[in-house]
Design a protein around this motif. Structure first.
Motif, PDB file in Angstrom:
ATOM      1  N   LEU A 183       2.540  -7.555  -4.779  1.00 27.07           N
ATOM      2  CA  LEU A 183       3.351  -6.385  -5.109  1.00 27.07           C
ATOM      3  C   LEU A 183       2.705  -5.121  -4.560  1.00 27.07           C
ATOM      4  CD1 LEU A 183       4.134  -7.080  -8.894  1.00 27.07           C
ATOM      5  CD2 LEU A 183       5.511  -7.736  -6.906  1.00 27.07           C
ATOM      6  N   GLN A 184       3.542  -4.161  -4.232  1.00 26.31           N
ATOM      7  CA  GLN A 184       3.066  -2.804  -3.964  1.00 26.31           C
ATOM      8  C   GLN A 184       4.056  -1.830  -4.601  1.00 26.31           C
ATOM      9  OE1 GLN A 184       2.843  -1.957   0.225  1.00 26.31           O
ATOM     10  NE2 GLN A 184       5.053  -1.920   0.538  1.00 26.31           N
ATOM     11  N   GLY A 185       3.530  -0.726  -5.111  1.00 23.86           N
ATOM     12  CA  GLY A 185       4.378   0.226  -5.813  1.00 23.86           C
ATOM     13  C   GLY A 185       4.703  -0.249  -7.218  1.00 23.86           C
ATOM     14  N   GLN A 186       5.304   0.626  -8.014  1.00 23.41           N
ATOM     15  CA  GLN A 186       5.677   0.299  -9.380  1.00 23.41           C
ATOM     16  C   GLN A 186       7.067   0.829  -9.691  1.00 23.41           C
ATOM     17  OE1 GLN A 186       2.665   1.032 -12.438  1.00 23.41           O
ATOM     18  NE2 GLN A 186       1.097   1.252 -10.862  1.00 23.41           N
ATOM     19  N   ALA A 227       8.810  -0.456  -6.581  1.00 21.75           N
ATOM     20  CA  ALA A 227       8.130  -1.733  -6.405  1.00 21.75           C
ATOM     21  C   ALA A 227       8.726  -2.513  -5.236  1.00 21.75           C
ATOM     22  CB  ALA A 227       8.230  -2.558  -7.688  1.00 21.75           C
ATOM     23  N   GLN A 228       7.834  -3.225  -4.525  1.00 26.35           N
ATOM     24  CA  GLN A 228       8.251  -4.095  -3.432  1.00 26.35           C
ATOM     25  C   GLN A 228       7.486  -5.407  -3.510  1.00 26.35           C
ATOM     26  OE1 GLN A 228       7.503  -1.339  -0.063  1.00 26.35           O
ATOM     27  NE2 GLN A 228       9.698  -1.503   0.349  1.00 26.35           N
ATOM     28  N   THR A 244      -2.597  -8.012  -5.152  1.00 24.13           N
ATOM     29  CA  THR A 244      -2.622  -6.608  -4.748  1.00 24.13           C
ATOM     30  C   THR A 244      -3.299  -6.506  -3.385  1.00 24.13           C
ATOM     31  OG1 THR A 244      -2.768  -5.837  -7.032  1.00 24.13           O
ATOM     32  CG2 THR A 244      -3.460  -4.294  -5.315  1.00 24.13           C
ATOM     33  N   THR A 283      12.759  -5.233  -1.969  1.00 20.17           N
ATOM     34  CA  THR A 283      12.910  -4.688  -3.313  1.00 20.17           C
ATOM     35  C   THR A 283      13.092  -5.847  -4.289  1.00 20.17           C
ATOM     36  OG1 THR A 283      15.317  -4.552  -3.201  1.00 20.17           O
ATOM     37  CG2 THR A 283      14.051  -2.643  -2.371  1.00 20.17           C
ATOM     38  N   LEU A 315       6.747  -8.796 -11.974  1.00 19.82           N
ATOM     39  CA  LEU A 315       7.238  -7.436 -12.174  1.00 19.82           C
ATOM     40  C   LEU A 315       7.119  -6.996 -13.631  1.00 19.82           C
ATOM     41  CD1 LEU A 315      10.387  -7.624  -9.894  1.00 19.82           C
ATOM     42  CD2 LEU A 315       8.340  -6.249  -9.468  1.00 19.82           C
TER      43      LEU A 315
END
Length: 311
Positions: free
Chosen positions: A15-18, A22-23, A90, A127, A148
């Motif tokens: 995952l990257q982003g929140q 998030a992606q 991560t 996404t 997620l």
């Protein structure tokens, strides 16, 4: 209930982003014409955690560290049972590379197709909505949903030092007692495991057997070991409060630095105190064993992994 069989594969939901940003990292395999998550078979004598990190890098070019475990997916493929262990991942380095082709090692196929075949031809960030709609397999979609739902926090790895030379066979001071041949082998394997979790704070008792347990990891990563007399048996026997205060300070430090997983190597007499402060049970740890304790952003324990040494 019988003991679960050794997993045949391992992977990570990277995952990257929140939140809305998030992606999820996904791959396309032309051999199957599917969209899936990066995963792959364990090599002989390889820990699943190490395999998960290795497979992500081989298939995507990205170096990841593991976070919270997501569980096991089981299915039947070509009439045989398969079992895949999953973690949240991560990104900590690397870059997405060109298509991955199947190669041979020492003249033998790696088992992912004919030599020269394109194994992965596309690597993309999707996404959550795209992943839920377009991933080819139900298990993958379920793992993305679980990932997620996790909340990033800090990770502490508690390590019992590897097998040392027996006290009866050592005539010097006990704190200088080194690892045995078996212990050195355990320490070398442990180095890859700690790297898979992205440990950046390796901390150990100043006793030789503990220092030598984490030394291969320090050499592999270039990180400097932090040695603490307060975590030694001698200081603990003289004043347990000193050791306990040192451990409390370390755990507070870990909580304030969620992006810097911490490994702490200690001795049998101190381990009940250490486990107690981490909110763990009373089960004794074996030599070379690691407990991986995951927390959320509030410091609450969310998962514990017990990883005994293979040797």
């Amino acid at each position: 209930m019988g003991r679960k069989r050794r997993p045949t594969a391992a992977g990570a939901v990277v995952l990257q982003g929140q939140g809305e940003d998030a992606q999820v990292l996904v791959i396309h395999r032309p051999r199957y014409d599917d969209w899936s998550l990066p995963k792959g078979k364990l090599e002989p004598d390889e820990d699943a955690q190490v395999a998960a990190v290795r497979e992500v890098e081989e298939e995507t070019g990205l170096k990841v560290r593991l976070r919270v475990p997501l569980g096991r997916a089981e299915y039947i493929a070509k009439g045989a049972p398969k079992s895949v262990l999953w973690w949240v991942g991560t990104v900590v380095g690397g870059r997405i590379h060109p298509p991955v082709t199947t190669t041979k090692t020492n003249g033998k196929s790696n088992g992912k197709g004919k030599n020269g075949d394109v194994e992965v031809d596309r690597v993309e960030w999707w996404t959550p909505k795209q992943a839920a709609a377009k991933l080819s397999y139900t298990d993958d979609r379920e793992m993305v949903e679980r990932a997620l739902a996790t909340v990033p926090g800090h990770t502490v790895l508690l390590v019992r030092h590897a097998k040392a030379v027996q006290r009866k066979h050592w005539s010097g001071k006990d704190w200088k007692r080194p690892l045995s041949q078996r212990g050195r082998r355990q320490a070398r394997r442990l180095a890859k495991l700690l790297e898979a979790y992205g440990v950046t704070q390796p901390i150990t008792s100043s006793s030789t057997r503990c220092v030598q347990t984490l030394q291969p990891f320090a050499e592999r990563t270039g990180l400097e070991l932090v040695t603490m007399d307060e975590l030694s048996e001698e200081v603990f026997e003289d004043d347990p409060g000193v050791s306990k205060r040192a451990m409390v300070d370390l755990l507070n430090q870990a909580h304030t630095q969620p992006g810097a997983p911490m490994a702490i190597c200690g001795h049998r007499p101190l381990l009940p105190m250490m486990r107690g402060l981490l909110g763990l049970g009373d089960k004794p740890m074996l030599v070379g064993e690691t407990l991986v304790v995951h927390h959320d952003d509030q410091g609450n324990q969310v998962a514990v992994e017990r990883i005994p040494s293979a040797f």
